[in-house]
Design an enzyme around this catalytic site. Structure first.
Site, PDB file in Angstrom:
ATOM      1  N   LYS A   1    -130.456 -23.986 -41.647  1.00  0.00           N
ATOM      2  CA  LYS A   1    -129.237 -24.228 -42.435  1.00  0.00           C
ATOM      3  C   LYS A   1    -128.937 -25.720 -42.539  1.00  0.00           C
ATOM      4  O   LYS A   1    -128.505 -26.198 -43.577  1.00  0.00           O
ATOM      5  CB  LYS A   1    -128.041 -23.493 -41.829  1.00  0.00           C
ATOM      6  CG  LYS A   1    -128.101 -21.987 -42.034  1.00  0.00           C
ATOM      7  CD  LYS A   1    -126.770 -21.360 -41.666  1.00  0.00           C
ATOM      8  CE  LYS A   1    -126.809 -19.846 -41.823  1.00  0.00           C
ATOM      9  NZ  LYS A   1    -125.548 -19.215 -41.435  1.00  0.00           N
TER      10      LYS A   1
ATOM     11  N   LYS B   1    -127.497 -14.229 -49.038  1.00  0.00           N
ATOM     12  CA  LYS B   1    -126.399 -14.177 -50.003  1.00  0.00           C
ATOM     13  C   LYS B   1    -126.024 -15.556 -50.518  1.00  0.00           C
ATOM     14  O   LYS B   1    -125.305 -15.672 -51.509  1.00  0.00           O
ATOM     15  CB  LYS B   1    -125.184 -13.421 -49.445  1.00  0.00           C
ATOM     16  CG  LYS B   1    -124.646 -13.898 -48.104  1.00  0.00           C
ATOM     17  CD  LYS B   1    -123.377 -13.129 -47.744  1.00  0.00           C
ATOM     18  CE  LYS B   1    -123.365 -12.515 -46.365  1.00  0.00           C
ATOM     19  NZ  LYS B   1    -123.473 -13.449 -45.236  1.00  0.00           N
TER      20      LYS B   1
ATOM     21  N   LYS C   1    -136.392 -15.149 -46.408  1.00  0.00           N
ATOM     22  CA  LYS C   1    -135.434 -14.050 -46.209  1.00  0.00           C
ATOM     23  C   LYS C   1    -134.463 -13.953 -47.374  1.00  0.00           C
ATOM     24  O   LYS C   1    -134.011 -14.981 -47.883  1.00  0.00           O
ATOM     25  CB  LYS C   1    -134.665 -14.332 -44.908  1.00  0.00           C
ATOM     26  CG  LYS C   1    -133.739 -13.252 -44.454  1.00  0.00           C
ATOM     27  CD  LYS C   1    -132.793 -13.748 -43.365  1.00  0.00           C
ATOM     28  CE  LYS C   1    -131.701 -14.626 -43.912  1.00  0.00           C
ATOM     29  NZ  LYS C   1    -130.563 -14.867 -43.024  1.00  0.00           N
TER      30      LYS C   1
HETATM   31  P1  TYM Z   1    -124.735 -12.753 -41.976  1.00  0.00           P
HETATM   32  O1  TYM Z   1    -123.486 -12.596 -42.748  1.00  0.00           O
HETATM   33  O2  TYM Z   1    -125.671 -13.845 -42.332  1.00  0.00           O
HETATM   34  O3  TYM Z   1    -125.573 -11.406 -41.991  1.00  0.00           O
HETATM   35  C1  TYM Z   1    -124.944 -10.185 -41.707  1.00  0.00           C
HETATM   36  C2  TYM Z   1    -125.953  -9.160 -41.229  1.00  0.00           C
HETATM   37  O4  TYM Z   1    -126.933  -8.911 -42.243  1.00  0.00           O
HETATM   38  C3  TYM Z   1    -128.232  -9.099 -41.690  1.00  0.00           C
HETATM   39  N1  TYM Z   1    -129.088  -9.651 -42.741  1.00  0.00           N
HETATM   40  C4  TYM Z   1    -130.264  -9.140 -43.090  1.00  0.00           C
HETATM   41  N2  TYM Z   1    -130.950  -8.077 -42.647  1.00  0.00           N
HETATM   42  C5  TYM Z   1    -132.154  -7.811 -43.225  1.00  0.00           C
HETATM   43  N3  TYM Z   1    -132.670  -8.570 -44.231  1.00  0.00           N
HETATM   44  C6  TYM Z   1    -132.019  -9.650 -44.705  1.00  0.00           C
HETATM   45  N4  TYM Z   1    -132.527 -10.372 -45.690  1.00  0.00           N
HETATM   46  C7  TYM Z   1    -130.743  -9.974 -44.127  1.00  0.00           C
HETATM   47  N5  TYM Z   1    -129.834 -10.944 -44.370  1.00  0.00           N
HETATM   48  C8  TYM Z   1    -128.829 -10.739 -43.499  1.00  0.00           C
HETATM   49  C9  TYM Z   1    -128.041 -10.067 -40.540  1.00  0.00           C
HETATM   50  O5  TYM Z   1    -129.099  -9.978 -39.628  1.00  0.00           O
HETATM   51  C10 TYM Z   1    -126.724  -9.604 -39.990  1.00  0.00           C
HETATM   52  O6  TYM Z   1    -126.896  -8.486 -39.145  1.00  0.00           O
HETATM   53  N6  TYM Z   1    -124.495 -14.402 -37.362  1.00  0.00           N
HETATM   54  C11 TYM Z   1    -124.255 -13.145 -38.079  1.00  0.00           C
HETATM   55  C12 TYM Z   1    -122.793 -12.799 -38.160  1.00  0.00           C
HETATM   56  C13 TYM Z   1    -122.137 -12.574 -36.836  1.00  0.00           C
HETATM   57  C14 TYM Z   1    -122.413 -11.515 -35.934  1.00  0.00           C
HETATM   58  C15 TYM Z   1    -121.508 -11.704 -34.846  1.00  0.00           C
HETATM   59  C16 TYM Z   1    -123.314 -10.444 -35.955  1.00  0.00           C
HETATM   60  C17 TYM Z   1    -121.167 -13.330 -36.287  1.00  0.00           C
HETATM   61  N7  TYM Z   1    -120.757 -12.803 -35.084  1.00  0.00           N
HETATM   62  C18 TYM Z   1    -121.524 -10.826 -33.775  1.00  0.00           C
HETATM   63  C19 TYM Z   1    -123.313  -9.572 -34.860  1.00  0.00           C
HETATM   64  C20 TYM Z   1    -122.424  -9.766 -33.783  1.00  0.00           C
HETATM   65  C21 TYM Z   1    -124.894 -13.247 -39.450  1.00  0.00           C
HETATM   66  O7  TYM Z   1    -125.993 -13.608 -39.616  1.00  0.00           O
HETATM   67  O8  TYM Z   1    -124.195 -12.900 -40.492  1.00  0.00           O
END
Ligand code: TYM
Length: 343
Positions: A119, A205, A202
């Site tokens: 990032k 969004k 990957k």
């Molecule tokens: P975020 O918003 O980037 O992603 C949210 C969830 O979606 C999954 N994800 C994917 N899974 C498969 N293929 C993809 N291309 C893909 N893109 C995103 C992510 O693995 C995630 O499960 N850091 C976390 C947010 C967070 C969180 C937490 C998660 C903050 N605190 C506590 C679990 C527990 C995240 O990446 O968000």
């Protein structure tokens, strides 16, 4: 456990950032699993707005995205009898434990985080925020505050989860049992959905390219158009493979599998002898049909303007009770003087 002790279901905590339109990667990697697991756990599903501001956000879009995430959680089938849906910034314990854990996290651990490196590389070096760097300690706070046993996430979160476990173990061994050590839960199919325009990256969004991601709220024709344009290769075989040269085909098959739950063998047999055009058409249809009921329910839920805010208000009140109990224990363990005016 004595007969009179009520048994508590094991807990889940997970979250998604309200930092743009949710993609089918978010759905398959996280939301679909949340729904499937919910009846066996006491679930806490968070909208992590404090994580979203680790990179610049437009305030109105952030508000909109926060409500949209909540509505999508419900539209996917999250039920309030099993799950508490809440906004991270509504529970100030997250910020406080995030700070405390930051003070227990060696910088060397944070320096190893690949997501920070990825990032940060996308921004001007001098504008990368300290919050982006300490993102994993806030994520650890999210999980540990709820004594979560299980954290269903996509593959990209493995390293953050490992750091959470290491931090919890370190704290427990220094101050006595305080935190439950959480396990990760990664789906068999769909833990890592790749970009349609670049199957080596990957699906995200925040990628600006128009043909990169299918969003959960995309119209059917838009979904078809995006999938028909997906990058494949100049060959012709349709099978699951780790070969990077066929990453596009493998990704389409993975999306098909994650939406249909069919076996690898059944899917390969279905497409044997077919062309990439047939594969894309079939994938587009399972995505359109998989998202159709979610989109319908989303429209119904958002037609009632006050409903989502009400769900979030109730969720925050429930989440605070659990989070504050953990935070109070932590404050005491580390030697913070109790605030006598605090009930
Ligand atoms: P975020 O918003 O980037 O992603 C949210 C969830 O979606 C999954 N994800 C994917 N899974 C498969 N293929 C993809 N291309 C893909 N893109 C995103 C992510 O693995 C995630 O499960 N850091 C976390 C947010 C967070 C969180 C937490 C998660 C903050 N605190 C506590 C679990 C527990 C995240 O990446 O968000």
């Amino acid at each position: 456990m004595s007969e009179t002790t009520p048994t508590r279901l094991p807990r889940i905590l997970s979250g998604i950032q309200p930092s743009g339109q949710l993609t089918i990667g978010n759905y398959l990697g996280a939301l679909k699993q949340w729904v499937q697991l919910q009846s066996d756990y006491d679930c806490y599903y968070c909208i992590v707005d404090m994580h979203a501001i680790t990179v610049p956000q437009d305030p109105n879009e952030l508000r909109e995205g926060t409500r949209r995430n909540a509505a999508l959680y419900l539209a996917c089938g999250i039920q309030l009898e099993h799950a508490t849906i809440f906004v991270q910034s509504h529970v100030s314990a997250h910020a406080e434990l995030g700070w405390i854990l930051g003070c227990f996290t060696p910088m060397g651990w944070l320096n190893r985080m690949t997501q920070f490196k990825d990032k940060a590389a996308k921004q001007q070096a001098e504008s990368v925020s300290a919050g982006l760097y300490t993102y994993p300690t806030l994520m650890a706070a999210d999980i540990l505050l709820y004594q979560a046993n299980l954290v269903p996430v996509g593959d990209d979160q493995r390293q953050h989860l490992e750091l959470t476990r290491d931090l919890a173990q370190r704290f427990n061994s220094q101050y006595g049992e305080t935190f439950t050590i959480p396990e990760g839960f990664f789906p068999k199919a769909g833990a890592r959905i790749m970009g349609l325009d670049n199957p080596l990256a990957k699906m995200s969004k925040s990628d600006p390219s128009e043909y990169h991601a299918v969003y959960m709220l995309d119209e059917p024709d838009r979904i078809r158009k995006k999938i028909m344009r997906a990058v494949t290769d100049s060959g012709s075989g349709i099978y699951f493979t780790d070969d990077p040269a066929k990453a596009g085909v493998n990704n389409l098959l993975t999306i098909y599998q994650a939406f249909t739950d069919e076996t690898t063998e059944a899917i390969e047999a279905r497409f044997a002898g077919k062309g990439y055009g047939d594969l894309k058409k079939a994938v587009a249809e399972v995505v359109v049909e998989g998202l159709r009921p979610i989109q319908q329910r989303y429209r119904e839920l958002t037609a009632d303007s006050g409903l989502i805010d009400e769900v979030l208000a109730q969720g925050a009140a429930k989440a605070r009770l659990v989070a504050n109990a953990t935070l109070n224990a932590v404050r005491d363990r580390i030697g913070f003087l109790p605030a006598l005016d605090r009930a």
